[in-house]
Design an enzyme around this catalytic site. Structure first.
Site, PDB file in Angstrom:
ATOM      1  N   ASP A  18     -81.549  29.504  27.216  1.00 29.96           N
ATOM      2  CA  ASP A  18     -82.715  29.294  26.349  1.00 29.96           C
ATOM      3  C   ASP A  18     -82.963  30.469  25.417  1.00 29.96           C
ATOM      4  O   ASP A  18     -82.342  31.532  25.555  1.00 29.96           O
ATOM      5  CB  ASP A  18     -83.956  28.983  27.198  1.00 29.96           C
ATOM      6  N   ASP A  45     -94.045  27.326  38.003  1.00 32.76           N
ATOM      7  CA  ASP A  45     -94.356  25.893  37.948  1.00 32.76           C
ATOM      8  C   ASP A  45     -93.112  25.031  38.156  1.00 32.76           C
ATOM      9  O   ASP A  45     -93.124  23.827  37.922  1.00 32.76           O
ATOM     10  CB  ASP A  45     -95.043  25.536  36.615  1.00 32.76           C
ATOM     11  N   HIS A  71     -90.219  25.390  36.575  1.00 33.05           N
ATOM     12  CA  HIS A  71     -89.317  25.195  35.431  1.00 33.05           C
ATOM     13  C   HIS A  71     -87.984  25.896  35.654  1.00 33.05           C
ATOM     14  O   HIS A  71     -87.907  26.940  36.303  1.00 33.05           O
ATOM     15  CB  HIS A  71     -89.975  25.571  34.098  1.00 33.05           C
ATOM     16  N   GLU A 111     -90.199  22.546  31.256  1.00 28.79           N
ATOM     17  CA  GLU A 111     -91.511  22.569  31.891  1.00 28.79           C
ATOM     18  C   GLU A 111     -91.748  21.270  32.680  1.00 28.79           C
ATOM     19  O   GLU A 111     -91.009  20.289  32.507  1.00 28.79           O
ATOM     20  CB  GLU A 111     -92.593  22.729  30.814  1.00 28.79           C
TER      21      GLU A 111
HETATM   22  C1  GLP Z   1     -88.505  32.342  31.962  1.00 31.85           C
HETATM   23  C2  GLP Z   1     -87.080  31.850  31.703  1.00 31.85           C
HETATM   24  C3  GLP Z   1     -86.477  31.231  32.941  1.00 31.85           C
HETATM   25  C4  GLP Z   1     -86.694  32.121  34.141  1.00 31.85           C
HETATM   26  C5  GLP Z   1     -88.175  32.287  34.397  1.00 31.85           C
HETATM   27  C6  GLP Z   1     -88.486  33.134  35.608  1.00 31.85           C
HETATM   28  O1  GLP Z   1     -89.463  31.390  31.746  1.00 31.85           O
HETATM   29  N1  GLP Z   1     -86.999  30.948  30.619  1.00 31.85           N
HETATM   30  O2  GLP Z   1     -85.104  30.997  32.716  1.00 31.85           O
HETATM   31  O3  GLP Z   1     -86.080  31.566  35.257  1.00 31.85           O
HETATM   32  O4  GLP Z   1     -88.727  32.924  33.244  1.00 31.85           O
HETATM   33  O5  GLP Z   1     -88.488  34.497  35.281  1.00 31.85           O
HETATM   34  P1  GLP Z   1     -88.414  35.670  36.320  1.00 31.85           P
HETATM   35  O6  GLP Z   1     -87.015  35.698  36.800  1.00 31.85           O
HETATM   36  O7  GLP Z   1     -88.731  36.909  35.517  1.00 31.85           O
HETATM   37  O8  GLP Z   1     -89.398  35.379  37.371  1.00 31.85           O
END
Ligand code: GLP
Length: 249
Positions: free
Chosen positions: A66, A132, A134, A139
C-alpha cells in the site's frame, strides 16, 4: 493457519528463516512487502542475513501492499521512503525491481495486479494487522473479491498512524492498497502481530467468523498462512481456550 507464539526477537528469526528457505530454493522469488512497526525486526534480521552472505536479494522482485495517496517517495512518511530506509537500502536488491503502489498517479494502480501476475505472482507476503483487523489498508467491510484500489481511511486508522506524522492533520485521508483478493493470491503469507493492542483483533481473526468486518479473518481460508504472535498479542487467543493448535517458538 500455523500459529507460533514467541518473543519479538524469536519471531524475527523464525520468520526470516522462511525467507532463507524460499530464496535458497527460488533466488528470483517475488516478495510482498509491508510497512508499519511490526515487520521492522524481520527486516533488520533479513538485512543481517544478507550482510552475512546467508541470502541474496539480487534476483528478487518485490511488491508492496500500500501507499498513502498524495505522498511521493521523497516524503518521509511515504511507504516507498519507509521501504528504502528500513530494508532496500540495507540489502543487495536492485531497486528497479521493487514496486510500491503509486500514490500520486492513481491511473497506475489499474495495472498493479497485472504487474504482480506478470512477475509470476507473490511467493511470500508479509502482513501486519490493524487494530480494526485491516490488512494492508483494507478497512472493515472491504469485499473479499477486491483487487488494488483506492480507499478512504477510517478515522481510527488515521489516528493510530498519526504517531508517525507531526500531527493528525498531515495524515492523508486516502490510500492505495492491494485488495484482499490480491493478497490471498500470494502462495504463502506470514502475518505478525505484536503488543496488547492487537490481542482483541488477533482473537477475532483466528476464532471469529470469516467476515469482511474483520478483513484479516479471510486468512483462515488461505492454504499456507503462518501467524507469529508475541505473548501480548496472543493473550486473548490463549485465554479463549479455543481449539486451535498453537506452538511455542
Ligand atoms: C498500517 C499499514 C498496515 C499495517 C498496520 C499496522 O495501517 N497500512 O499494513 O499492518 O498499519 O501497523 P503496525 O505494524 O505499526 O502496528
Amino acid at each position: 493457519m500455523k500459529i507460533y507464539v514467541g518473543s519479538e526477537e524469536q519471531i524475527a528469526k523464525k520468520a526470516a528463516q522462511q525467507y532463507v528457505d524460499l530464496l535458497t530454493k527460488k533466488p528470483n522469488a517475488v516478495l510482498g512487502g509491508a510497512t508499519g512497526s511490526t515487520p521492522l525486526g524481520l527486516y533488520h534480521e533479513l538485512a543481517r542475513l544478507n550482510k552475512e552472505g546467508v541470502i541474496t536479494f539480487k534476483d528478487v522482485t518485490t511488491f508492496n501492499l500500500d501507499e498513502y495517496v498524495g505522498l511521493d517517495g521523497s516524503h518521509d512518511q511515504s511507504y516507498r521512503y519507509f521501504m528504502n530506509h528500513n530494508l532496500f537500502d540495507h540489502i543487495d536488491i536492485d531497486k528497479e525491481r521493487t514496486h510500491v503502489p503509486d500514490g500520486i498517479n492513481l491511473e497506475n494502480i489499474k495495472t498493479y495486479d497485472k504487474a504482480i501476475e506478470k512477475a509470476g505472482g507473490i511467493d511470500l507476503q508479509i502482513l501486519g494487522i490493524g487494530v480494526d483487523g485491516h490488512i494492508a489498508f483494507n478497512e472493515p467491510g472491504t469485499p473479499f473479491e477486491s483487487l488494488t484500489h483506492v480507499v478512504e481511511l477510517e478515522e481510527n486508522t488515521r489516528e493510530v498512524n498519526s504517531r508517525f506524522f507531526k500531527s493528525i492533520d498531515e495524515v492523508p485521508h486516502q490510500a492505495v492498497t492491494m485488495g484482499i483478493k490480491s493478497i490471498m493470491h500470494a502462495r504463502s503469507i506470514i502475518l505478525i502481530a505484536l503488543g496488547d493492542n492487537k490481542a482483541d483483533v488477533v482473537e477475532k481473526m483466528i476464532n471469529g467468523p470469516v467476515d469482511t468486518a474483520v478483513a484479516a479473518s479471510i486468512l483462515q481460508l488461505h492454504p499456507d498462512c503462518t501467524v507469529y504472535l508475541d505473548e501480548k498479542a496472543a493473550a486473548k487467543l490463549l485465554a479463549s481456550g479455543a481449539d486451535v493448535e498453537i506452538e511455542r517458538i
